[in-house]
Design an enzyme around this catalytic site. Sequence first.
Site, PDB file in Angstrom:
ATOM      1  N   GLU A   9      36.214  55.861  28.545  1.00  0.00           N
ATOM      2  CA  GLU A   9      35.566  54.908  29.451  1.00  0.00           C
ATOM      3  C   GLU A   9      35.586  55.396  30.890  1.00  0.00           C
ATOM      4  O   GLU A   9      36.446  56.152  31.303  1.00  0.00           O
ATOM      5  CB  GLU A   9      36.284  53.561  29.354  1.00  0.00           C
ATOM      6  CG  GLU A   9      37.769  53.640  29.646  1.00  0.00           C
ATOM      7  CD  GLU A   9      38.492  52.373  29.251  1.00  0.00           C
ATOM      8  OE1 GLU A   9      38.063  51.299  29.674  1.00  0.00           O
ATOM      9  OE2 GLU A   9      39.496  52.470  28.526  1.00  0.00           O
ATOM     10  N   ASP A  18      42.104  42.915  28.568  1.00  0.00           N
ATOM     11  CA  ASP A  18      42.073  44.365  28.655  1.00  0.00           C
ATOM     12  C   ASP A  18      42.830  44.770  29.917  1.00  0.00           C
ATOM     13  O   ASP A  18      43.229  43.938  30.726  1.00  0.00           O
ATOM     14  CB  ASP A  18      40.626  44.872  28.682  1.00  0.00           C
ATOM     15  CG  ASP A  18      40.488  46.282  28.113  1.00  0.00           C
ATOM     16  OD1 ASP A  18      41.499  46.998  28.043  1.00  0.00           O
ATOM     17  OD2 ASP A  18      39.361  46.670  27.758  1.00  0.00           O
TER      18      ASP A  18
END
Length: 806
Positions: A519, A324
């Site tokens: 997020e 990620d």
Amino acid sequence: MGRAYRAMLGAALCGTAIAATAQESTQTVAGEAHPALWPKAKSQGLIDAATEAKVTALMVRMSIEEKVGQMIQADIGAITPEDLRRYPLGSILAGGSSPPIGSPDRSPAAPWIATSRAFNAVAMEQRPGHVTIPLMFGVDAVHGNNNIVGATIFPHNIALGAARDPALIRRIGAVTAEETAAAGIDWAFGPTLAVPQDDRWGRTYEGYSEDPAIVASYAGAMIDGLQGLPGKGGIQRGRVAASAKHFLGDGGTADGIDQGDTQVDEATLIRIHAAGYPDAINHGTMTVMASFSSWNGIKMHGNKSLLTDVLKGRMGFDGFVVGDWNGHGQVPGCTNTDCPATFNAGLDMAMAPDSWKGMYETTLAAAKAGTIPMARIDDAVRRILRVKMKLGLFDPARPWEAKSDTIGSATHRAVARDAVAKSLVLLKNRGVLPIKASANILVAGDAADDIGRQSGGWTLSWQGDGNTNADFPGATSIYAGIAEAAKAGGGTATLSPDGSFTAKPDVAIVVFGELPYAEMRGDVRTLEFEAGDKQALALLKKLKAAGVPTVSVFLSGRPLWVNPEMNQSDAFVAAWFPGSEGAGIADVLIGGKRDFTGRLSYSWPKTAGQFTLNKGTPGYDPLFAFGHGLSYAKGGSVPALSEVAGVDASLANTSLFFTRGKVPAPFSLAIDAGVQRSAADSATTQEGAVQFTWTQAGTARITGPELALVREVNGDLNLQITYRTIKAPAGPAMLSLGGGKVDIGPIISATSGWQVLRVPLKCFRDKGANMAAVTEPMALTATAPFSIAISDLRLATDPAGAVCPK
């Protein structure tokens, strides 16, 4: 591992063989898995003799530089096609707010196709010493191809979990794949298989459910939709690579903190958080994305026992593991530009969006030095090339790139509209629903005619902010869908965001809810909706006082404590973030031809403090239990609810520092004697603006509890100020956050009228701010004469016009 724990673990996993295996271990290391305890799976359709022979022949020709290049992924915002001539990378991505080459950040398909072709043209150039290998182009197509203007935007996963319909998930995956392939992109970073256990987590809406069984039932269906059935997919058929994410445990982090630590035993990690992965692997997912999070203190990007021993070994995953966004940089001993440990742990491709050049150079050096064994490099490259071949990337034909008219097609929008209708959950109805199509309907609320609001995060921008209805050609707002239904039935629908009217309506539909988020910024500290700023509640009370029957349509990415708002509503509908097809709401609310079928995929809290409210947990006491949902066929009543939140409302706010003329709790404003505060000129101001005037040297500052903003710096967030310069500063105007100072004087002196200034948090960090402990999120220091009006101050993510002053 103690004897009692071993016995508990064996019993939890049900099986004497597993129990015996657990008992053989005499100790456990934090964050270390025991592969024999995990379920078996096997990748389908990825390995065959012919493909492996082609991969082997290709690898024989590749230099070590080219092999390492395959293991690095860069973001299009930080690399050019020409860079690939020197740095033979294997993949590029477009992050949530990264625009195509030479185009605005909100663009239709054509610039995206051109961008993909520009990068691949260099990768496939015939030049001496270069092995031509196509790139993989990845995007976060998490609820449709949500980066593309004009795309079909589906409800977020939390809503789809309420639909309880794996066949629908398969259709959504197929539509997403077709619209992604049509934009020249061949890799979707989805599905998210997290099983959120703490609703404070800002990614809760990316999880289908708190129940691992629902997540497991959807995993294979979405893989089939995105990729096609094993052996029958490929980019030539309008299918794209999937990426099951985030492996593993991101839905269980302590305190609901994104990128945090999931502190559970191995049995819980398997039973809850790994539930979706066996089916995803069995259905042939081509990639798996590693999580930012840790398991019992060990970062997933560096956890060899899980990435290699469990995922690739026990669970039989034959595709490749991608990282990620700079997640490797969080592994102890690593930086964003240097991390051999992550590859040795089992990561095959590092997502190094803005750090790719340094990451390539250090990884190449580590490979030459043997720090990363050649066998590990060859394994990673083989996995990557295997996926590229099985996806069809070595075939230059890309027929779906010529089908850009499929993006946002009527057929695709019909699937999304059906998904909206199926995902709605009716929580309260005192006989006001269904609404007669012939009724005179007032449509109120600040989200009623706002497609960006109803779509939520990961929509055209990372956090889903900065959008207008003009950015969604072909889409339908909730109000527009209601108006269409009313017109067809002989009724009327009048839009009035503030709820005002001249002729009393038969009924009001009030659309309100959370602002879009993704997020990090989506993490909250309480589940109270609009803590400390009850604008929606005031509107509902106004309508109730006027005697207007009221239906609340609540937009959210998680269950929230809305008892006061529910008490003021005659009907209450959890609509989640429904996406681009707002007419799906009118299909159920108006006319009575379609009933509610959605059931809660998450338990609904009775107080704002029930963060970890999940079915089967000790003391389970929700307001509405998991699986609850009323219908016209099966009604139900809701008594008056307690309006005691149970949690300090100020805990909710971590990013809003000034709005509507006030500083919301838990923050406060302090001004020196040389600074005066007054109401801004009403003829030239935005709502609630305040004027600050310097009569001598001084500072206006906002202070509050300690904020940890390290993740926000890595996520490229900004300090955003909406302002109007009334009198330019005579000298420097030093804007400070956490002690790091930049001079905004030259910028604000050169503007007139209302403006938005966005200063990236990394600018303050680079000026010495301690981003781990910020107690002063804004201070403005200047000398007289100087006057400025400010209407809004917050952390935000819209990158448009962001600037780093000196």
